[in-house]
Design a protein around this motif. Structure first.
Motif, mmCIF file in Angstrom:
data_model
loop_
_atom_site.group_PDB
_atom_site.id
_atom_site.type_symbol
_atom_site.label_atom_id
_atom_site.label_comp_id
_atom_site.label_asym_id
_atom_site.label_seq_id
_atom_site.Cartn_x
_atom_site.Cartn_y
_atom_site.Cartn_z
ATOM 1 N N THR A 166 39.210 30.338 -2.252
ATOM 2 C CA THR A 166 39.245 29.553 -1.018
ATOM 3 C C THR A 166 40.261 30.118 -0.038
ATOM 4 O O THR A 166 40.037 30.080 1.177
ATOM 5 C CB THR A 166 39.527 28.061 -1.299
ATOM 6 O OG1 THR A 166 40.756 27.936 -2.009
ATOM 7 C CG2 THR A 166 38.398 27.425 -2.083
ATOM 8 N N ASP A 167 41.363 30.694 -0.535
ATOM 9 C CA ASP A 167 42.329 31.346 0.351
ATOM 10 C C ASP A 167 41.698 32.560 1.031
ATOM 11 O O ASP A 167 41.910 32.792 2.227
ATOM 12 C CB ASP A 167 43.586 31.769 -0.411
ATOM 13 C CG ASP A 167 44.491 30.599 -0.759
ATOM 14 O OD1 ASP A 167 44.295 29.486 -0.203
ATOM 15 O OD2 ASP A 167 45.398 30.793 -1.606
ATOM 16 N N ARG A 168 40.917 33.346 0.277
ATOM 17 C CA ARG A 168 40.237 34.501 0.869
ATOM 18 C C ARG A 168 39.193 34.054 1.898
ATOM 19 O O ARG A 168 39.052 34.669 2.958
ATOM 20 C CB ARG A 168 39.596 35.363 -0.212
ATOM 21 C CG ARG A 168 40.617 36.170 -0.992
ATOM 22 C CD ARG A 168 39.971 37.247 -1.860
ATOM 23 N NE ARG A 168 39.048 36.719 -2.851
ATOM 24 C CZ ARG A 168 39.389 36.346 -4.074
ATOM 25 N NH1 ARG A 168 40.635 36.426 -4.470
ATOM 26 N NH2 ARG A 168 38.479 35.891 -4.916
ATOM 27 N N LEU A 169 38.470 32.976 1.590
ATOM 28 C CA LEU A 169 37.494 32.454 2.539
ATOM 29 C C LEU A 169 38.188 31.988 3.810
ATOM 30 O O LEU A 169 37.737 32.274 4.921
ATOM 31 C CB LEU A 169 36.693 31.307 1.909
ATOM 32 C CG LEU A 169 35.681 30.620 2.823
ATOM 33 C CD1 LEU A 169 34.647 31.602 3.357
ATOM 34 C CD2 LEU A 169 35.006 29.467 2.085
ATOM 35 N N ALA A 170 39.311 31.298 3.679
ATOM 36 C CA ALA A 170 40.066 30.828 4.852
ATOM 37 C C ALA A 170 40.541 32.010 5.696
ATOM 38 O O ALA A 170 40.433 31.983 6.929
ATOM 39 C CB ALA A 170 41.246 29.974 4.404
ATOM 40 N N ALA A 171 41.036 33.059 5.056
ATOM 41 C CA ALA A 171 41.486 34.250 5.793
ATOM 42 C C ALA A 171 40.322 34.889 6.541
ATOM 43 O O ALA A 171 40.458 35.287 7.704
ATOM 44 C CB ALA A 171 42.127 35.247 4.831
ATOM 45 N N PHE A 172 39.168 34.982 5.875
ATOM 46 C CA PHE A 172 37.972 35.535 6.509
ATOM 47 C C PHE A 172 37.581 34.717 7.738
ATOM 48 O O PHE A 172 37.303 35.267 8.804
ATOM 49 C CB PHE A 172 36.826 35.559 5.492
ATOM 50 C CG PHE A 172 35.505 35.957 6.070
ATOM 51 C CD1 PHE A 172 35.202 37.292 6.303
ATOM 52 C CD2 PHE A 172 34.546 35.001 6.366
ATOM 53 C CE1 PHE A 172 33.979 37.664 6.831
ATOM 54 C CE2 PHE A 172 33.323 35.361 6.889
ATOM 55 C CZ PHE A 172 33.038 36.696 7.130
ATOM 56 N N LEU A 173 37.590 33.403 7.618
ATOM 57 C CA LEU A 173 37.217 32.536 8.743
ATOM 58 C C LEU A 173 38.217 32.649 9.899
ATOM 59 O O LEU A 173 37.832 32.604 11.064
ATOM 60 C CB LEU A 173 37.099 31.080 8.283
ATOM 61 C CG LEU A 173 35.937 30.797 7.325
ATOM 62 C CD1 LEU A 173 36.041 29.384 6.764
ATOM 63 C CD2 LEU A 173 34.605 31.016 8.007
#
Length: 80
Positions: free
Chosen positions: A44-51
């Motif tokens: 979820t941290d990687r997804l947040a960074a991507f967004l």
């Protein structure tokens, strides 16, 4: 606290507490995979960074994600 439930905390705060308390416990079970709280937190941290990078999402902002229901690991989390 009422009957052991904390009503003054948001879901993200409760999730981070679960990550800290139970990092190696299973958080998600799907068809053919399991994720621990630590693994789910990392994804979820990687997804947040991507967004943030790709779509300009801001911390504390609300982002809607639309995807088809499926029995395999969710697609957006596989990108990272």
């Amino acid at each position: 606290m009422v009957n052991g439930a904390e009503y003054d905390k948001t879901i993200d705060v409760l999730f981070k507490q679960a990550v800290e308390q139970y990092p190696d416990h299973i958080a998600v079970i799907g068809t053919g995979y399991e994720l621990t709280y630590r693994e789910l937190d990392e994804q979820t941290d990687r997804l947040a960074a991507f967004l943030r990078v790709e779509y300009g999402a801001k911390p504390e902002g609300v982002v809607g994600i639309f995807m088809e229901r499926c029995e395999v690991r969710p697609g957006p989390l596989d990108l990272f």
